[in-house]
Every structure is written in C-alpha cells, then in structure tokens.
Motif scaffolding. Structure first.
Motif, mmCIF file in Angstrom:
data_model
loop_
_atom_site.group_PDB
_atom_site.id
_atom_site.type_symbol
_atom_site.label_atom_id
_atom_site.label_comp_id
_atom_site.label_asym_id
_atom_site.label_seq_id
_atom_site.Cartn_x
_atom_site.Cartn_y
_atom_site.Cartn_z
ATOM 1 N N LYS A 88 0.775 -1.114 -0.123
ATOM 2 C CA LYS A 88 -0.015 0.166 0.026
ATOM 3 C C LYS A 88 0.799 1.026 -0.094
ATOM 4 O O LYS A 88 0.576 2.260 -0.585
ATOM 5 N N VAL A 89 1.948 1.241 0.865
ATOM 6 C CA VAL A 89 2.864 2.411 1.008
ATOM 7 C C VAL A 89 3.740 2.540 -0.470
ATOM 8 O O VAL A 89 3.745 3.606 -1.078
ATOM 9 N N SER A 90 4.080 1.359 -0.798
ATOM 10 C CA SER A 90 4.695 1.699 -2.393
ATOM 11 C C SER A 90 3.770 2.055 -3.345
ATOM 12 O O SER A 90 4.129 2.951 -4.221
ATOM 13 N N GLY A 91 2.493 1.748 -3.393
ATOM 14 C CA GLY A 91 1.571 2.335 -4.221
ATOM 15 C C GLY A 91 1.417 3.694 -4.233
ATOM 16 O O GLY A 91 1.509 4.539 -5.183
ATOM 17 N N ASN A 92 1.230 4.036 -3.065
ATOM 18 C CA ASN A 92 1.180 5.558 -2.622
ATOM 19 C C ASN A 92 2.383 6.143 -2.922
ATOM 20 O O ASN A 92 2.245 7.485 -3.292
ATOM 21 N N THR A 93 3.473 5.760 -2.865
ATOM 22 C CA THR A 93 4.727 6.322 -3.116
ATOM 23 C C THR A 93 4.862 6.476 -4.600
ATOM 24 O O THR A 93 5.174 7.939 -5.170
ATOM 25 N N GLU A 94 4.656 5.611 -5.570
ATOM 26 C CA GLU A 94 4.397 5.807 -7.042
ATOM 27 C C GLU A 94 3.279 6.919 -7.474
ATOM 28 O O GLU A 94 4.128 7.877 -8.197
ATOM 29 N N LEU A 95 2.417 6.923 -6.823
ATOM 30 C CA LEU A 95 1.507 8.044 -7.123
ATOM 31 C C LEU A 95 1.806 9.558 -6.645
ATOM 32 O O LEU A 95 1.683 10.304 -7.279
ATOM 33 N N ALA A 96 2.563 9.289 -5.451
ATOM 34 C CA ALA A 96 2.981 10.778 -4.921
ATOM 35 C C ALA A 96 3.670 11.316 -5.700
ATOM 36 O O ALA A 96 3.920 12.580 -5.961
ATOM 37 N N ILE A 97 4.950 10.467 -6.239
ATOM 38 C CA ILE A 97 5.840 10.987 -7.051
ATOM 39 C C ILE A 97 5.405 11.630 -8.386
ATOM 40 O O ILE A 97 5.789 12.490 -8.911
ATOM 41 N N ARG A 98 4.375 11.042 -9.168
ATOM 42 C CA ARG A 98 3.596 11.268 -10.355
ATOM 43 C C ARG A 98 2.960 12.680 -10.079
ATOM 44 O O ARG A 98 3.077 13.436 -10.807
ATOM 45 N N VAL A 99 2.158 12.702 -8.872
ATOM 46 C CA VAL A 99 1.363 13.831 -8.563
ATOM 47 C C VAL A 99 2.005 15.073 -8.257
ATOM 48 O O VAL A 99 1.589 15.997 -8.597
ATOM 49 N N CYS A 100 2.917 14.733 -7.284
ATOM 50 C CA CYS A 100 3.716 16.031 -6.698
ATOM 51 C C CYS A 100 4.621 16.739 -7.680
ATOM 52 O O CYS A 100 5.298 17.588 -7.532
ATOM 53 N N GLY A 101 5.185 15.658 -8.755
ATOM 54 C CA GLY A 101 6.153 16.387 -9.613
ATOM 55 C C GLY A 101 7.165 15.884 -9.263
ATOM 56 O O GLY A 101 8.461 16.683 -9.957
ATOM 57 N N GLY A 102 7.718 14.833 -8.896
ATOM 58 C CA GLY A 102 9.166 14.289 -8.586
ATOM 59 C C GLY A 102 9.312 13.772 -7.138
ATOM 60 O O GLY A 102 8.555 14.327 -6.400
ATOM 61 N N GLU A 103 10.635 13.080 -7.030
ATOM 62 C CA GLU A 103 10.640 12.600 -5.669
ATOM 63 C C GLU A 103 10.953 13.832 -4.758
ATOM 64 O O GLU A 103 10.499 13.572 -3.287
ATOM 65 N N GLY A 104 11.793 14.827 -4.940
ATOM 66 C CA GLY A 104 11.968 15.771 -4.271
ATOM 67 C C GLY A 104 10.795 16.629 -3.551
ATOM 68 O O GLY A 104 11.191 17.571 -2.777
ATOM 69 N N LYS A 105 9.733 16.548 -4.224
ATOM 70 C CA LYS A 105 8.502 17.224 -3.885
ATOM 71 C C LYS A 105 7.526 16.433 -3.120
ATOM 72 O O LYS A 105 6.600 17.028 -2.611
ATOM 73 N N VAL A 106 8.047 15.279 -2.566
ATOM 74 C CA VAL A 106 7.102 14.563 -1.732
ATOM 75 C C VAL A 106 7.422 14.736 -0.365
ATOM 76 O O VAL A 106 8.589 14.475 -0.103
ATOM 77 N N ALA A 107 6.297 15.088 0.491
ATOM 78 C CA ALA A 107 6.795 15.462 2.006
ATOM 79 C C ALA A 107 6.675 14.148 2.684
ATOM 80 O O ALA A 107 7.388 13.981 3.683
#
Length: 65
Positions: free
Chosen positions: A32-51
């Motif tokens: 579940k966390v892995s899926g949310n991580t992939e989604l967050a990276i796409r929606v937020c605009g990159g790894e550096g923008k995920v809090a």
C-alpha cells in the motif's frame, strides 16, 4: 567413506533448503505504501517534492518562495 556420505547428505539437504524462498503476495501494508509512493511522485512532480507517504495517502511539499 562414512564422512563422505554424511557430507554429501548434508550438502544435498542444504541445497534443497536453499530453494525455499519466501515470496510476498503484495497484500501487506508495504504494498500500500509502495503504491502511494509511486502515485505521490507522479502527482507531486518528482521525488524531491514529496513530503510524506503513509498507508492512507501522501502529502506534497508546499512550494517555497
């Protein structure tokens, strides 16, 4: 001769046990966390923008000006 047979039996047992590998079925909390991580990276605009990423969702970093 007895030691050779014992060593061969031990090696055979070791090889047969080496084939026992645990495989995740991806139904646990980690998936579940892995899926949310992939989604967050796409929606937020990159790894550096995920809090933050949790099982329940994710949070993007606020734009700093």
């Amino acid at each position: 001769m007895k030691k050779t047979i014992l060593a061969a039996a031990g090696a055979l047992a070791l090889v047969s046990l080496a084939g026992c590998i645990a495989v995740s079925d991806n139904s646990g909390p980690g998936s579940k966390v892995s899926g949310n991580t992939e989604l967050a990276i796409r929606v937020c605009g990159g790894e550096g923008k995920v809090a933050e990423v949790t099982r329940d969702g994710y949070r993007c970093k606020a734009d700093q000006k």
